[in-house]
Design an enzyme around this catalytic site. Sequence first.
Site, PDB file in Angstrom:
ATOM      1  N   ASP A 291      50.092  26.286   1.206  1.00  0.00           N
ATOM      2  CA  ASP A 291      50.149  27.926   1.152  1.00  0.00           C
ATOM      3  C   ASP A 291      50.666  27.451   2.605  1.00  0.00           C
ATOM      4  O   ASP A 291      50.442  27.155   4.210  1.00  0.00           O
ATOM      5  CB  ASP A 291      48.916  28.388   1.675  1.00  0.00           C
ATOM      6  CG  ASP A 291      48.606  30.184   2.206  1.00  0.00           C
ATOM      7  OD1 ASP A 291      50.451  30.308   2.177  1.00  0.00           O
ATOM      8  OD2 ASP A 291      48.758  30.993   1.441  1.00  0.00           O
ATOM      9  N   HIS A 322      52.384  30.599  -1.258  1.00  0.00           N
ATOM     10  CA  HIS A 322      51.853  32.177  -0.998  1.00  0.00           C
ATOM     11  C   HIS A 322      51.552  33.452  -1.896  1.00  0.00           C
ATOM     12  O   HIS A 322      53.400  33.273  -1.996  1.00  0.00           O
ATOM     13  CB  HIS A 322      52.485  32.325   0.751  1.00  0.00           C
ATOM     14  CG  HIS A 322      51.568  34.127   1.653  1.00  0.00           C
ATOM     15  ND1 HIS A 322      50.253  33.165   1.838  1.00  0.00           N
ATOM     16  CD2 HIS A 322      51.726  35.005   1.341  1.00  0.00           C
ATOM     17  CE1 HIS A 322      50.305  34.599   1.953  1.00  0.00           C
ATOM     18  NE2 HIS A 322      51.192  35.420   2.315  1.00  0.00           N
TER      19      HIS A 322
END
Length: 363
Positions: A291, A322
Amino acid sequence: GRCRLLCKPSALAQHLVRSLGRSAVLWGGRWLWPCWPQLQMLRQLLQPPEPEPVMARELLQLPDAGLVALDWLVGPGGPAGGGGGISSPVLLLIPNAAGKVTGGLLQLGLRALERGFIPVIFNRRGHNGCPLTTPRLQSFGDPGDLREAVTYLRCRHPSASLLAVSEGSGSGLLLAYLGESGSSSSLAAAACLSPIFRGRDWFEAGMPWLYEWPLLLHLKQGLSRYAGSLAEAVDMDGLLGSRSLRELEESLFCRTRSRPTSWEVYWERNEPLRDADEAAVPVLCLCSADDPVRGPPARTLPMELFRSSPYFFLLLTPRGGHCGFPRRGPGRCWGHEAVLEYFRAMAEFLRTEERRKGLPRPR
């Protein structure tokens, strides 16, 4: 696949391992697209869902005369919002902290609608076209307005299960609500897609410009509409001249004209996990090791919380970006299917426990 469920051992954890293990969406094949999380993020921010959902907006007045907006998803051409069956579960969708309703969040709402849920999007004061009737916005981890919305949904659908799912930085609001409310949250289960666990560290570390600048511009554009009403509370010139999300957050909530406060005190009241030990609702946190917005797992994931609390479950995947979790074929996000499968497994587990213990279903 290579996903791992990290949690404290329990009967519920074993049930989730079996249920999620049977889900085909977690078994990914060889594909290059998950290797580029930055491009996934850009696509998610810019691409609208297909088909574009129809929404019915409802404005909810708060005790201080402020307003939040509830957008009921009713499909590409369905009936009026909120008209599901009497036992259909209500799914509350919480956008990121900037109020950006992404195509991914709308896609999750459409998937839930197809599965028999009643999806509704929670919009904070002044976000996503919601009128700002007071010179006050909702700070990062202040769950007061969300609590009012949950109470209203419980009154409107008293016999339905109430569920909640948040996206990205919007998880700070959901996690804070679960901690403050404890066993009186009215939620049966919750899920967080790519949550931000440590708010202060996240703001201070900054984010890739590819993500920060579009959100910063999105926030400034929305706030500029209310420059007149906000001018009595904050310095609008300084706010609109902010060059980072941290500067904007400080201008809005720390450098106020009436009640200024320090950055440290602000986060004492707004950290998402400040009351995590009091949470009493099962929460699935779906996170990716790559992420680019949250940051490295070793620094940003509260592993001790998942080891010690029976209510927090971490589904960790090596690749997913993400809020992306891309896959081939329809849907394009296996994270949505995993969350809906989690809610199904939770309902199944609760029904089994009620039958085993001979408990009446709560009214």
